[in-house]
Design a protein around this motif. Structure first.
Motif, PDB file in Angstrom:
ATOM      1  N   ALA A 200       9.173  12.711  -4.763  1.00 22.07           N
ATOM      2  CA  ALA A 200       7.896  12.037  -4.512  1.00 22.07           C
ATOM      3  C   ALA A 200       8.112  10.750  -3.719  1.00 22.07           C
ATOM      4  O   ALA A 200       7.327  10.425  -2.819  1.00 22.07           O
ATOM      5  CB  ALA A 200       7.191  11.744  -5.828  1.00 22.07           C
ATOM      6  N   LEU A 201       9.174  10.031  -4.040  1.00 20.97           N
ATOM      7  CA  LEU A 201       9.482   8.786  -3.334  1.00 20.97           C
ATOM      8  C   LEU A 201       9.739   9.060  -1.849  1.00 20.97           C
ATOM      9  O   LEU A 201       9.290   8.311  -0.988  1.00 20.97           O
ATOM     10  CB  LEU A 201      10.698   8.119  -3.978  1.00 20.97           C
ATOM     11  N   ASN A 202      10.430  10.154  -1.563  1.00 20.95           N
ATOM     12  CA  ASN A 202      10.726  10.512  -0.176  1.00 20.95           C
ATOM     13  C   ASN A 202       9.484  10.964   0.597  1.00 20.95           C
ATOM     14  O   ASN A 202       9.448  10.875   1.818  1.00 20.95           O
ATOM     15  CB  ASN A 202      11.801  11.601  -0.121  1.00 20.95           C
ATOM     16  N   LEU A 203       8.466  11.444  -0.118  1.00 17.47           N
ATOM     17  CA  LEU A 203       7.233  11.900   0.517  1.00 17.47           C
ATOM     18  C   LEU A 203       6.200  10.784   0.663  1.00 17.47           C
ATOM     19  O   LEU A 203       5.145  10.988   1.252  1.00 17.47           O
ATOM     20  CB  LEU A 203       6.618  13.052  -0.288  1.00 17.47           C
ATOM     21  N   THR A 204       6.509   9.623   0.096  1.00 17.16           N
ATOM     22  CA  THR A 204       5.557   8.512   0.068  1.00 17.16           C
ATOM     23  C   THR A 204       5.937   7.430   1.068  1.00 17.16           C
ATOM     24  O   THR A 204       7.078   6.991   1.115  1.00 17.16           O
ATOM     25  CB  THR A 204       5.510   7.895  -1.345  1.00 17.16           C
ATOM     26  N   GLU A 205       4.954   7.033   1.852  1.00 16.33           N
ATOM     27  CA  GLU A 205       5.128   5.905   2.763  1.00 16.33           C
ATOM     28  C   GLU A 205       4.629   4.656   2.034  1.00 16.33           C
ATOM     29  O   GLU A 205       3.532   4.651   1.485  1.00 16.33           O
ATOM     30  CB  GLU A 205       4.298   6.124   4.030  1.00 16.33           C
TER      31      GLU A 205
ATOM     32  N   PHE B   1       0.852  -1.173   0.000  1.00 16.45           N
ATOM     33  CA  PHE B   1       0.000   0.000   0.000  1.00 16.45           C
ATOM     34  C   PHE B   1       0.896   1.234   0.000  1.00 16.45           C
ATOM     35  O   PHE B   1       2.072   1.149   0.351  1.00 16.45           O
ATOM     36  CB  PHE B   1      -0.871   0.038   1.265  1.00 16.45           C
ATOM     37  N   HIS B   2       0.332   2.374  -0.352  1.00 17.53           N
ATOM     38  CA  HIS B   2       1.082   3.628  -0.231  1.00 17.53           C
ATOM     39  C   HIS B   2       0.188   4.688   0.389  1.00 17.53           C
ATOM     40  O   HIS B   2      -1.043   4.630   0.273  1.00 17.53           O
ATOM     41  CB  HIS B   2       1.635   4.098  -1.583  1.00 17.53           C
ATOM     42  N   CYS B   3       0.819   5.622   1.077  1.00 18.30           N
ATOM     43  CA  CYS B   3       0.075   6.683   1.741  1.00 18.30           C
ATOM     44  C   CYS B   3       1.033   7.822   2.077  1.00 18.30           C
ATOM     45  O   CYS B   3       2.227   7.750   1.785  1.00 18.30           O
ATOM     46  CB  CYS B   3      -0.600   6.157   3.007  1.00 18.30           C
ATOM     47  N   ALA B   4       0.485   8.848   2.717  1.00 17.53           N
ATOM     48  CA  ALA B   4       1.309   9.950   3.200  1.00 17.53           C
ATOM     49  C   ALA B   4       2.158   9.472   4.373  1.00 17.53           C
ATOM     50  O   ALA B   4       1.923   8.410   4.945  1.00 17.53           O
ATOM     51  CB  ALA B   4       0.421  11.118   3.631  1.00 17.53           C
ATOM     52  N   LYS B   5       3.141  10.259   4.731  1.00 16.90           N
ATOM     53  CA  LYS B   5       4.073   9.893   5.803  1.00 16.90           C
ATOM     54  C   LYS B   5       3.499  10.067   7.208  1.00 16.90           C
ATOM     55  O   LYS B   5       4.160   9.735   8.188  1.00 16.90           O
ATOM     56  CB  LYS B   5       5.347  10.735   5.689  1.00 16.90           C
ATOM     57  N   GLU B   6       2.303  10.612   7.313  1.00 20.00           N
ATOM     58  CA  GLU B   6       1.683  10.763   8.629  1.00 20.00           C
ATOM     59  C   GLU B   6       0.189  10.554   8.501  1.00 20.00           C
ATOM     60  O   GLU B   6      -0.374  10.686   7.419  1.00 20.00           O
ATOM     61  CB  GLU B   6       1.981  12.134   9.229  1.00 20.00           C
ATOM     62  N   GLY B   7      -0.428  10.184   9.592  1.00 17.64           N
ATOM     63  CA  GLY B   7      -1.874   9.988   9.586  1.00 17.64           C
ATOM     64  C   GLY B   7      -2.290   8.925  10.589  1.00 17.64           C
ATOM     65  O   GLY B   7      -1.453   8.264  11.214  1.00 17.64           O
ATOM     66  N   LYS B   8      -3.584   8.779  10.710  1.00 15.80           N
ATOM     67  CA  LYS B   8      -4.152   7.900  11.737  1.00 15.80           C
ATOM     68  C   LYS B   8      -3.722   6.452  11.568  1.00 15.80           C
ATOM     69  O   LYS B   8      -3.378   5.777  12.533  1.00 15.80           O
ATOM     70  CB  LYS B   8      -5.674   8.010  11.730  1.00 15.80           C
ATOM     71  N   LYS B   9      -3.737   5.940  10.327  1.00 14.92           N
ATOM     72  CA  LYS B   9      -3.388   4.521  10.157  1.00 14.92           C
ATOM     73  C   LYS B   9      -1.951   4.248  10.563  1.00 14.92           C
ATOM     74  O   LYS B   9      -1.652   3.189  11.124  1.00 14.92           O
ATOM     75  CB  LYS B   9      -3.690   4.039   8.739  1.00 14.92           C
ATOM     76  N   LEU B  10      -1.049   5.190  10.323  1.00 16.73           N
ATOM     77  CA  LEU B  10       0.344   4.989  10.733  1.00 16.73           C
ATOM     78  C   LEU B  10       0.482   5.049  12.248  1.00 16.73           C
ATOM     79  O   LEU B  10       1.252   4.280  12.837  1.00 16.73           O
ATOM     80  CB  LEU B  10       1.248   6.020  10.065  1.00 16.73           C
TER      81      LEU B  10
END
Length: 155
Positions: free
Chosen positions: A135-140, A53-62
């Motif tokens: 973009a790769l560095n901004l993607t979890e 999966f991919h997502c932002a580097k921060e957020g509830k699921k993380l």
């Protein structure tokens, strides 16, 4: 599984569900509050099924993953409403996969690209897979290593 006649054991049919599914739902359990999220995904299946999966580097699921990375996942396809003269005879045809696994962040750059490649291929991208470093560095990128899963169908 209670209704053994609905269990899917054929790996080709399980892979067909994986290929057809648009999203995979991941369920988290922390304290007494469940949380579920639908995500785009890709997969690799050799000896073991791995979901990416991919997502932002921060957020509830993380945040939830850091507290408990044991998750449940689900995907379903081929929905068809079955109607009847009798209300109790209505139903739904479907095929699904439900399982358990360990969710973790992918930190190695080559492994991140591998995960992103799986996601891109799942949605039909056949071009050159090159990723912008910014973009790769901004993607979890998340990897779900499955522990167990079952397929089910109602036809």
């Amino acid at each position: 599984m209670r209704k053994k006649d609905r269990e899917i054991k054929d790996t080709k049919e399980l892979e067909e569900i994986l290929q057809k599914a648009d999203v995979c739902r991941i369920a988290f359990a922390v304290d007494v509050m469940p949380y579920i999220v639908s995500m785009n995904f890709g997969y690799a299946w050799k000896d073991n099924l791995i979901l990416y999966f991919h997502c932002a580097k921060e957020g509830k699921k993380l945040e939830l993953m850091k507290r408990n990375n044991m998750v449940c996942f689900e995907m379903d396809v081929d929905h068809e409403l079955v109607q009847s003269e009798n209300a109790c005879d209505w139903g739904m045809k479907y095929r699904s996969i439900v399982g358990l696994g360990v969710l973790e962040s992918v930190t190695d750059e080559e492994d991140k690209k591998k995960g992103l490649n799986c996601i891109m291929e799942h949605y039909g991208f056949a071009g050159k897979k090159a990723y912008n470093e910014k973009a790769l560095n901004l993607t979890e990128v998340l990897r779900l290593t499955t522990i167990e899963f079952t397929g089910k169908k109602k036809t």
